[in-house]
Design an enzyme around this catalytic site. Structure first.
Site, PDB file in Angstrom:
ATOM      1  N   GLU A  48       0.816  -1.221   0.000  1.00 17.91           N
ATOM      2  CA  GLU A  48       0.000   0.000   0.000  1.00 17.91           C
ATOM      3  C   GLU A  48       0.845   1.264   0.000  1.00 17.91           C
ATOM      4  O   GLU A  48       0.439   2.290  -0.569  1.00 17.91           O
ATOM      5  CB  GLU A  48      -0.940   0.005   1.217  1.00 17.91           C
ATOM      6  CG  GLU A  48      -2.057  -1.014   1.135  1.00 17.91           C
ATOM      7  CD  GLU A  48      -1.692  -2.371   1.699  1.00 17.91           C
ATOM      8  OE1 GLU A  48      -2.592  -3.228   1.832  1.00 17.91           O
ATOM      9  OE2 GLU A  48      -0.490  -2.589   2.005  1.00 17.91           O
ATOM     10  N   PHE A 115     -12.080  -7.227  13.790  1.00 18.57           N
ATOM     11  CA  PHE A 115     -10.996  -7.729  12.939  1.00 18.57           C
ATOM     12  C   PHE A 115     -10.577  -6.657  11.936  1.00 18.57           C
ATOM     13  O   PHE A 115     -11.398  -6.077  11.239  1.00 18.57           O
ATOM     14  CB  PHE A 115     -11.458  -8.992  12.212  1.00 18.57           C
ATOM     15  CG  PHE A 115     -10.438  -9.536  11.240  1.00 18.57           C
ATOM     16  CD1 PHE A 115      -9.232 -10.070  11.698  1.00 18.57           C
ATOM     17  CD2 PHE A 115     -10.653  -9.483   9.875  1.00 18.57           C
ATOM     18  CE1 PHE A 115      -8.280 -10.553  10.815  1.00 18.57           C
ATOM     19  CE2 PHE A 115      -9.714  -9.976   8.980  1.00 18.57           C
ATOM     20  CZ  PHE A 115      -8.524 -10.507   9.453  1.00 18.57           C
ATOM     21  N   GLN A 116      -9.284  -6.395  11.876  1.00 13.42           N
ATOM     22  CA  GLN A 116      -8.684  -5.402  10.987  1.00 13.42           C
ATOM     23  C   GLN A 116      -9.277  -4.006  11.177  1.00 13.42           C
ATOM     24  O   GLN A 116      -9.416  -3.230  10.235  1.00 13.42           O
ATOM     25  CB  GLN A 116      -8.783  -5.838   9.514  1.00 13.42           C
ATOM     26  CG  GLN A 116      -7.890  -7.026   9.188  1.00 13.42           C
ATOM     27  CD  GLN A 116      -7.689  -7.258   7.712  1.00 13.42           C
ATOM     28  OE1 GLN A 116      -8.529  -6.898   6.887  1.00 13.42           O
ATOM     29  NE2 GLN A 116      -6.566  -7.875   7.367  1.00 13.42           N
ATOM     30  N   LYS A 165     -17.730  -0.263   5.747  1.00  7.89           N
ATOM     31  CA  LYS A 165     -18.174  -1.225   4.729  1.00  7.89           C
ATOM     32  C   LYS A 165     -19.687  -1.191   4.527  1.00  7.89           C
ATOM     33  O   LYS A 165     -20.177  -1.266   3.387  1.00  7.89           O
ATOM     34  CB  LYS A 165     -17.721  -2.627   5.133  1.00  7.89           C
ATOM     35  CG  LYS A 165     -17.944  -3.683   4.052  1.00  7.89           C
ATOM     36  CD  LYS A 165     -17.294  -5.002   4.455  1.00  7.89           C
ATOM     37  CE  LYS A 165     -17.436  -6.045   3.341  1.00  7.89           C
ATOM     38  NZ  LYS A 165     -16.768  -7.323   3.709  1.00  7.89           N
ATOM     39  N   MET A 487      24.541   8.298   2.645  1.00 10.47           N
ATOM     40  CA  MET A 487      24.501   9.591   3.320  1.00 10.47           C
ATOM     41  C   MET A 487      24.849   9.454   4.796  1.00 10.47           C
ATOM     42  O   MET A 487      25.585  10.278   5.360  1.00 10.47           O
ATOM     43  CB  MET A 487      23.122  10.236   3.156  1.00 10.47           C
ATOM     44  CG  MET A 487      23.026  11.627   3.776  1.00 10.47           C
ATOM     45  SD  MET A 487      24.199  12.809   3.057  1.00 10.47           S
ATOM     46  CE  MET A 487      23.293  13.319   1.598  1.00 10.47           C
TER      47      MET A 487
END
Length: 588
Positions: A48, A115-116, A165, A487
């Site tokens: 993502e 959940f999630q 949802k 760096m």
């Protein structure tokens, strides 16, 4: 009509063509409807975070085209949304308009640790311009259109829309209506003033006309307002040299006689020394961050400051201004160019002094680039970038990752194309280059795009080679492989007695990694092979990975030590390692 249909309808009305993201349970209704609708090109990232940077690339590269677009990324709830965080924070720091749409658990189980489930609004609120959670389907269309307005108006930035949802599936009532053509967001307390007021413009002109040693600053706001050509015209009209922030690069040609190059921590001697000696700084669309100013109590002490900035919160935040113009950069430059009181001054003594500053490192850099290799005969990044610039005549689009190579690409590519340089600035996010280059290429498919990374940053989002493979995206990929986090190694060389803790890196065989994705690879270890390899990538009709084996001891100079001022600028490699900043190397 359902919430998911209204969401996609609003995106279509906003001209969205590409959707970047990764499916999951809480966003499945939108994906299902998207597939049925067939109006969007879905680009599946392999992570993502990659989707967020692809969205950034699309937004940034397209803004200077006839078809500017806002990048849109989508993810599911919980871990999917949390994987967007770094890319969203990066867009916020760099003022990039992005719309992130995340699925959320159903409203009935929010705040039950379902959940999630994650508190997406709570997490994202400090790192974006605005967050929304529509709780009913009839709020979705308005929310999408308002989100686009917020993301693109004034100082750009990311907007996050978290959609439960059940709201995606909910039907609106028969009485529901929404007219996109007449909709105007209701945003109490939000004031947008793009046109400059006459009084501060007049005072600015008076300061410009009386100044003897002025310097103009070109920041990201010049790029974002498509004002590069106006800036060049104004600089020529008043004969004032221009220094660039990291994000101001490519607003005007890098080899313009009035260009001082990049300023700040790894900026040019001529830019930094001119700032210290200036009697007037004219800043367009930049925020005076610490990498630009160094030690604030020593910064440009003898100079008046004119600050043109769209975001009022940035004015007088770090550097006190003499004249503040809270307005759009394009409109302000348009007014200044048309004012008959603004005139040309020769400024011969000032420009001659700046030419002296240019010579401080000129020969050393020229020798390094021409030699092309370090003490152990490994390649120098400076020379690779310079040869790329020569081969492409400075016309290609360059997408850099973060680190030493980023500063090399910023300094040694001769940018000729407006809005052709892209990198992570404020957040300094390693791994941004490869996915961002995908978005850049989709925005400008007829131009050649180069993704330039170190061996460290490349491996942070190397999985996006899968996206390139699946969609046959023609991005030329350069890995400048020095076996270290370059760096940080440079800082360890200068300030930590050469103790290279945590910076050596063993990498996989990039040849096999590229081949696993069906992408050709070429490793380059000899100076005479640099140009042929670059030309091979140019001629190849598709993506190609070029891996250059580079000298780990190479440094990018000048360098202003962290916490130091421009007077502490280091212009040569230290002969001994010492933690005392005042004794490190030779100061300019």
């Amino acid at each position: 009509m359902t919430g998911k249909k209204l969401l996609l309808k609003a995106l279509k009305e906003r001209g969205v063509k590409y959707l970047f993201g990764y499916i999951g349970g809480a966003i499945m209704p939108v994906f299902d409807e998207m597939e049925k609708l067939g109006s969007f090109k879905f680009i599946m990232s392999r992570h993502e975070q990659g989707a967020a940077f692809m969205s950034q690339g699309l937004s940034r590269a397209s803004l200077s085209t006839a078809d500017p677009q806002v990048g849109v990324c989508m993810s599911t709830s919980g871990p999917g949304a949390m994987n967007l965080v770094t890319g969203i924070a990066d867009a916020h720091m760099d003022s990039i308009p992005v719309i992130a749409i995340t699925g959320q658990v159903a409203t009935g189980v929010i705040a039950t640790d379902a959940f999630q489930e994650s508190d997406v609004v709570g997490v994202m609120m400090p790192i974006c311009k605005q967050t929304y959670m529509p709780l009913h389907a009839d709020e979705i269309e308005k929310t999408i259109h308002e989100g686009f307005y917020v993301a693109t108006t004034g100082r750009g930035g990311p907007v996050v829309i978290d959609v439960p949802k059940d709201v995606q599936n909910e039907q609106v009532s028969d009485s529901y209506t929404f007219d996109q053509a007449t909709f105007r967001p209701h945003l109490p307390g939000y004031f947008y003033s793009p046109t400059p007021e006459r009084e501060p413009v007049q005072r600015a002109i008076e300061l410009i006309n009386k100044s003897e040693r002025p310097v103009m600053f070109c920041g990201h706001g010049v790029i974002n307002s498509n004002a590069g050509e106006l800036l060049r015209q104004f600089a020529e009209k008043v004969n004032i040299p221009v220094a660039f922030t990291l994000h101001g690069i490519s607003a005007m040609p890098a080899d313009h006689p009035l260009s001082l190059g990049m300023m700040g921590m790894h900026g040019t001697v001529e830019a930094n020394r001119a700032i210290m000696d200036a009697d007037l700084l004219i800043s367009f669309g930049m925020r005076f961050d610490d990498r630009v100013t160094g030690k604030l109590n020593e910064y440009a002490q003898n100079a008046d400051v004119i600050h043109v900035e769209i975001d009022p919160s940035e004015i007088d935040k770090n550097v006190r201004t003499s004249v503040a113009i809270n307005a759009d950069v394009y409109r302000t430059l348009h007014v200044l160019l048309g004012d008959p009181m603004v005139g040309y001054k020769p400024r011969r003594r000032w420009l001659q002094k700046i030419e002296g500053f240019r010579r401080v490192m000129e020969e050393d850099l020229k020798t390094e680039i021409e030699t092309g290799v370090g003490d152990d005969n490994k390649l120098l990044m400076k020379s690779i970038i310079a040869q790329l610039s020569d081969l492409t005549k400075g016309r290609d689009l360059i997408v850099s990752d973060v680190g030493q190579h980023q500063m090399m690409a910023a300094r040694f590519y001769n940018y000729q194309t407006t809005n052709s340089w892209y990198a992570s600035g404020g957040a300094g996010t390693m791994g941004c280059s490869l996915p961002m280059a995908i978005g850049v290429k989709l925005a400008r498919p007829d131009e050649r795009v180069w993704s330039i990374s170190g061996d460290g940053g490349f491996q942070m989002n190397a999985q996006e080679l899968g996206t390139i493979m699946e969609h046959n995206i023609d991005v030329k990929i350069i890995i400048l492989n020095n076996g270290y986090l370059g760096m940080v190694r440079q800082w360890q060389t200068f300030f930590f007695d050469g103790c290279y803790a945590g910076t050596p890196m063993r990498s996989p065989d990039f040849k096999f990694l590229a081949q696993a994705y069906g992408i050709p690879h070429r490793k380059v270890e000899k100076l005479q092979d640099i140009a042929p390899a670059l030309q091979e990538a140019i001629d190849h009709p598709g993506a190609m990975v070029l891996e250059f084996i580079c000298d780990p001891a190479e440094v990018i100079l000048p360098m202003v030590p962290s916490g130091g001022g421009f007077e502490d600028m280091i212009v040569s490699h230290p002969r001994k390692h010492n933690d005392n900043l005042g004794q490190e190397g030779e100061a300019a």
